[in-house]
Design an enzyme around this catalytic site. Sequence first.
Site, PDB file in Angstrom:
ATOM      1  N   LYS A  78       0.856  -1.196   0.000  1.00  0.00           N
ATOM      2  CA  LYS A  78       0.000   0.000   0.000  1.00  0.00           C
ATOM      3  C   LYS A  78       0.887   1.241   0.000  1.00  0.00           C
ATOM      4  CE  LYS A  78      -3.996   1.850   2.581  1.00  0.00           C
ATOM      5  NZ  LYS A  78      -4.905   1.625   3.722  1.00  0.00           N
ATOM      6  N   SER A 153      -9.775   1.609   2.882  1.00  0.00           N
ATOM      7  CA  SER A 153      -8.953   2.426   2.025  1.00  0.00           C
ATOM      8  C   SER A 153      -7.882   1.623   1.263  1.00  0.00           C
ATOM      9  CB  SER A 153      -8.239   3.497   2.843  1.00  0.00           C
ATOM     10  OG  SER A 153      -7.348   2.898   3.772  1.00  0.00           O
ATOM     11  N   SER A 177      -9.772  -0.746   7.095  1.00  0.00           N
ATOM     12  CA  SER A 177      -9.264  -0.528   5.739  1.00  0.00           C
ATOM     13  C   SER A 177      -8.604  -1.735   5.094  1.00  0.00           C
ATOM     14  CB  SER A 177      -8.275   0.638   5.729  1.00  0.00           C
ATOM     15  OG  SER A 177      -8.964   1.839   5.896  1.00  0.00           O
TER      16      SER A 177
END
Lengths: 484, 93
Positions: A78, A153, A177
């Site tokens: 990420k 997210s 997330s």
Amino acid sequence: MEIWEYSATQLRQSLDNKEFSSQELIKTLLQRIDQSKLNAFISVLDLENAQEQAYASDERRSKGTSLGFWDGLPIAVKDNICTACLRTTSGSKILKDFVSPYDAHVIEMIKQQGGIVIGKTNLDEFAMGSSGEYSYFGPTQNPCCIGASPGGSSSGSAAAVSGCLVPIALGSDTGGSVRQPASMTGIFGLKPTYGRISRFGLVAFASSLDQIGILGRNIADIAHLLEIIATPDPRDATCTLQKAPSYDDFLAWSWNGKTIGVAENYFHEPGIHPDIASVCKKSLDATHTLGAKVVTIELPEPGIALSTYYVIASAEASSNLARYDGIRYGSQAPLQNLTKDESPLTELYMQTRNLFLGQEVKRRILLGTYVLCEGYARSYYQKAQQARQSIRNQINTILEKVDYIATPTSPIPAFQIGEKVHDPMRMYLCDLFTVMFSLSGHPAISMPIGFTQQNAPIGLQLIGKFFAEKDLLQAADSFPQPGK
Amino acid sequence: MISAKELHDLAYLAKIRVTEEQQAHSAQDLEMMLQYFGCLQKTSFQLEQPNFFSHLLGRKDIAIDLYPNQSQIWKNAVHTKDSYFVVPKILEK
């Protein structure tokens, strides 16, 4: 079966059996990423650099000096986890050209094992969002549902794993997330115990809640990655000294005699999708046949947990993101239209933040500033801290009586891009069932358990005791799943 | 109701500019969220010392040299002086 569909465990075996080389594997996956329309990646390792690392790995393997399980295997990360080799944007315009001078702890660990960080995945700006739509780099597509969001997210990590661009990815989970996008894309998503994995090098959003998590298509892969990244680190004061579970210690495990606590009211929450409620219940019923006992428990009201989470997370975000002012961190706006009201420095801060921060981030900074203001802090921030303690106590008490808690991961399945982006409260409600265990700090995993009638994936969240990741992973591995 | 002045002061504290056109929308968003969070005020919780991190093992407070090779850290800086990064002047007086 195509090479990109292999799990990390299968890839490891194939590399060891010399069915293909790491160079061939990496080249194939880079081509697949390049051709993908998911917008899962913000940055990708260039072919030359990737091939160099893969070649070194192949050489080690041929000489019998392999660095471990991950040697020569690709891992996506990420883009709020710092890497010295690729830029770290956090999905924000303000960091769009930021290259970290150092690697995060988890990246150091992956590199020590010869793992190849193949690219940095898309995310909601500063990990604030539940759909991936708040990224400066555009929304990510859900590989399971055309036109739908993969959740967020960690949208890019989930889409990359689910869409078979990589076997496994790192994400971060502040309020769900990792778990929520895993649920919406039909894969596994682990949020470990708060303190299990060092956050050194993770761009801070809400420090008392942030955790690095793992998204994978099977439990063995997740366990193998957890084992190497969850190592003690003096650079994160909350990082435990406890050793992470080794996948080699995973022995025969059975649901027989285990108890799962379920809060009935969670299945009747307003807004929960009927297919999610029924599939979760059916899946829990199926554990009976495996010898597990499902008992009714009373969990804190999800609405209280959601409010508590958004007050605390926004307050911490307003403080953490104060550094992005164009001087200490991030891009700087050209100073123009000076007014007599503000000093040039204040003007620079405001113009920079106005130009480079997205709408949702600004909304949360404003909210966080509000709940910390004198006059409101007592009724919001302090009250939320009391609520958090109460939630933590209640969950601890429940986990003294049952082995696991189970809830739906998300109240709704994957939704169309654009459907909720202009309504913050509707977006926040996507986190209804996940935030509670972020507040309490317990480990939780989202498991794929079925589909809605429209074929959207459904996830069930399983929560375990502090630092009982091994137990939790074994339970998830043995949980009744589609096709198993 | 969040007044225009209240929103202006809040934005100033947060170092965020809210234009006149954005004011109504921002105030509406904030009010909607605060209304939802109102459930916190309606609930009473036991007043106790928070111990959110009690599950973490205590760590000894020992100074550790985390960066034995400091030169590695400075190598990315364009200019350094006496173990400090030197940054260009940004604002004129």
